[in-house]
Design an enzyme around this catalytic site. Structure first.
Site, PDB file in Angstrom:
ATOM      1  N   SER A  59       0.834  -1.193   0.000  1.00 25.35           N
ATOM      2  CA  SER A  59       0.000   0.000   0.000  1.00 25.35           C
ATOM      3  C   SER A  59       0.866   1.240   0.000  1.00 25.35           C
ATOM      4  O   SER A  59       2.025   1.217   0.427  1.00 25.35           O
ATOM      5  CB  SER A  59      -0.925   0.017   1.222  1.00 25.35           C
ATOM      6  OG  SER A  59      -0.188   0.270   2.401  1.00 25.35           O
ATOM      7  N   LYS A  60       0.276   2.333  -0.475  1.00 25.19           N
ATOM      8  CA  LYS A  60       0.974   3.607  -0.467  1.00 25.19           C
ATOM      9  C   LYS A  60       1.284   4.034   0.968  1.00 25.19           C
ATOM     10  O   LYS A  60       2.341   4.583   1.255  1.00 25.19           O
ATOM     11  CB  LYS A  60       0.109   4.681  -1.139  1.00 25.19           C
ATOM     12  CG  LYS A  60      -0.207   4.412  -2.593  1.00 25.19           C
ATOM     13  CD  LYS A  60      -1.120   5.501  -3.148  1.00 25.19           C
ATOM     14  CE  LYS A  60      -1.565   5.191  -4.559  1.00 25.19           C
ATOM     15  NZ  LYS A  60      -2.440   6.238  -5.110  1.00 25.19           N
ATOM     16  N   ARG A  61       0.325   3.767   1.861  1.00 22.47           N
ATOM     17  CA  ARG A  61       0.488   4.229   3.246  1.00 22.47           C
ATOM     18  C   ARG A  61       1.710   3.615   3.923  1.00 22.47           C
ATOM     19  O   ARG A  61       2.300   4.209   4.808  1.00 22.47           O
ATOM     20  CB  ARG A  61      -0.776   3.912   4.057  1.00 22.47           C
ATOM     21  CG  ARG A  61      -1.975   4.754   3.696  1.00 22.47           C
ATOM     22  CD  ARG A  61      -3.096   4.576   4.710  1.00 22.47           C
ATOM     23  NE  ARG A  61      -3.536   3.200   4.779  1.00 22.47           N
ATOM     24  CZ  ARG A  61      -4.453   2.674   3.972  1.00 22.47           C
ATOM     25  NH1 ARG A  61      -4.974   3.401   3.009  1.00 22.47           N
ATOM     26  NH2 ARG A  61      -4.822   1.419   4.111  1.00 22.47           N
TER      27      ARG A  61
ATOM     28  N   GLY B  92       4.418   2.896   2.386  1.00 21.23           N
ATOM     29  CA  GLY B  92       5.624   3.262   1.670  1.00 21.23           C
ATOM     30  C   GLY B  92       6.121   2.220   0.692  1.00 21.23           C
ATOM     31  O   GLY B  92       7.289   2.212   0.312  1.00 21.23           O
TER      32      GLY B  92
END
Length: 494
Positions: A261-263, A265
């Site tokens: 996920s983007k969250r 990183g």
């Protein structure tokens, strides 16, 4: 309700061949899961000689990131995922940016109210309340308002959203190309918001309207949207529209338990490029994250994008999550680097070589072939070649090599014997250096390694180098090679 406008919209819809769309939100970089969705969507279209559409879904204005649309364009172009219709090139069913279609969604939302499949809701609850599981249609008094009463409140200027009216009983079944038929009880579904108070549609409503009006035949998205698919189906049925083929892809995982996920990183396409991975390797590896070729190609690993388009079949998509394995990506990247034409590799490697080797006169074109077969990523170049720029501090233990039968003492003797031989060379060429060193070993009745290893160590100060003593001498040049050998002699006590 006058249906002329709606009939005109229907008349614009292309039919007769496969049409797919990649519809990213401009909220940041292209992460691995998004890239895989783009790839599969593009491959489906190209495999069936269909149309690939780029659509920008920017209705979530609060999450937009400046410049993110350009990142989408640039990433797709760099990856060779060319589109046939889109915001920049137009097409028969534009516009291809959702905020430019704002009036369209409102008309369809109101049509759905007229049909009895949606209703005006005036409640002061958050529009996203259902996302947290807090929405209970039984508690929503607006669901039971008469259409006349609801319209009167709208005309009086009262703020509202439009919600989907989910049947209170029964079941909804939808078919997915990967997961098959899935049935859910309607009483487990929420009356999702279709049109927000600001007049913009929610994602779930806008993509149904756009997919239909753009003639999309195959919808590729993550399996996290499986839970929304019944509501999509009910919308299609409410309008009397044909449901496209759903292709829900299982997630790409960071490990056995955590989704990428983007969250957290996890890497985007841009991140992977910055980490020294090259586009063909990234595309090949990402395609195989959750898909496998069949038949005569079942054992193959390496494919060009055109080859993938030729063989891509939905039956190869797996229901199981795929784990993103950096070591496997390294393996793919190393293969592609090794297989490149030397000139193409040099074009990629040059910036990394220049960063590591700034000394004028050092032949970077001579160094590149030495590292081409020794890199997993382009970032592996600099640590291998930085000694060309400056000899590092090193221990005399490097001169001791069991296989070469060298130690500090005989290395000192070898360097002392080699120095005048190289000093006397008038032609500083590969053959001249090679013949001089090999000839010296023969003269002293030593194996080549007894001369080559001490010379290479003195020139590099490293246990492992791209290229041997001859290559290093040639690249460093006569003056610098002799200077480093003299330093080695001195360091060994000579």
């Amino acid at each position: 309700m006058d249906m002329t406008w709606f009939n005109d919209m229907e008349a614009r819809i292309p039919h007769g061949k496969v049409r797919t769309r990649f519809a990213p939100s401009p909220t940041g970089y292209m992460h691995v899961g998004n890239l895989r969705t783009a790839l599969y969507t593009w491959l489906i279209a190209r495999h069936q000689e269909g149309t690939f559409i780029l659509r920008i879904e920017d209705t979530d204005q609060g999450r937009l990131v400046e410049g993110a649309t350009d990142v989408i364009y640039n990433t797709l172009k760099e990856c060779g995922l060319t589109w046939d219709e889109g915001p920049d090139i137009g097409g028969p069913v534009g516009p291809y940016i959702q905020t430019e279609r704002r009036d369209t969604y409102g008309k369809y939302a109101h049509l759905l109210v007229e049909k009895g499949h949606a209703y005006y809701c005036f409640c002061e609850k958050a529009e996203s309340a259902e996302d947290s599981g807090e929405f209970d249609r039984a508690e929503d008094p607006c669901r039971n308002l008469s259409l006349a009463e609801a319209k009167a409140r709208v005309e009086a200027g009262e703020p509202y959203v439009i919600r989907q009216r989910i049947p209170e009983s029964g079941q909804t079944t939808f078919h997915d190309a990967i997961f098959g038929d899935i049935t859910v009880d309607n009483d487990t579904l929420d009356d999702q918001v279709l049109l927000k108070r600001d007049g913009l549609p929610t994602y779930n409503f806008a993509n149904v309207i756009d997919d239909h009006l753009m003639g999309i035949t195959h919808v590729v998205r993550g399996s996290e949207y499986l839970s929304s698919a019944p509501k999509y189906n009910l919308l299609y049925e409410a309008f009397g529209w044909e449901v496209p083929t759903y292709v829900h892809c299982s997630p790409v995982m960071r490990d056995q338990h955590n989704k990428m996920s983007k969250r957290h990183g996890d890497p985007s396409y841009e991140d992977l490029k910055a980490q020294g991975y090259i586009t063909p390797a990234i595309l090949n590896y990402v395609t195989l994250l959750g898909w496998a070729p069949k038949g005569e190609n079942a054992e193959r690993e390496f494919f060009t994008l055109d080859e993938l388009a030729e063989i891509f079949e939905l039956s190869g998509v797996s229901k199981s999550p795929a784990i993103f394995d950096k070591e496997k990506l390294n393996y793919f990247n190393a293969h592609y680097l090794r297989e490149m034409e030397p000139q193409a590799f040099y074009a990629l490697a040059e910036p990394y070589l220049k960063e590591a080797v700034k000394t004028p006169g050092i032949g970077l074109t001579l160094i590149a072939p030495l590292v081409q077969g020794r890199c997993d990523t382009l970032l592996d170049i600099a640590p291998q070649v930085d000694f060309f720029d400056e000899l590092p501090q090193y221990s005399n233990e490097l001169y001791c090599h069991k296989k070469m039968k060298t130690d500090e003492q005989n290395s000192l003797e070898a360097l002392k014997a080699t120095l005048p031989v190289l000093e006397g060379l008038t032609q500083w060429t590969y053959d001249g250096i090679h013949d001089a060193l090999v000839g010296l070993a023969e003269k002293l009745e030593l194996k080549n390694g007894r001369i080559m290893w001490p010379v290479r160590t003195a020139l590099s100060g490293k246990a492992v180098t791209p290229g041997g003593a001859v290559e290093l001498c040639l690249i460093l040049g006569k003056e610098e090679s002799l200077r480093r050998m003299e330093k080695g002699i001195s360091q060994l006590g000579g």
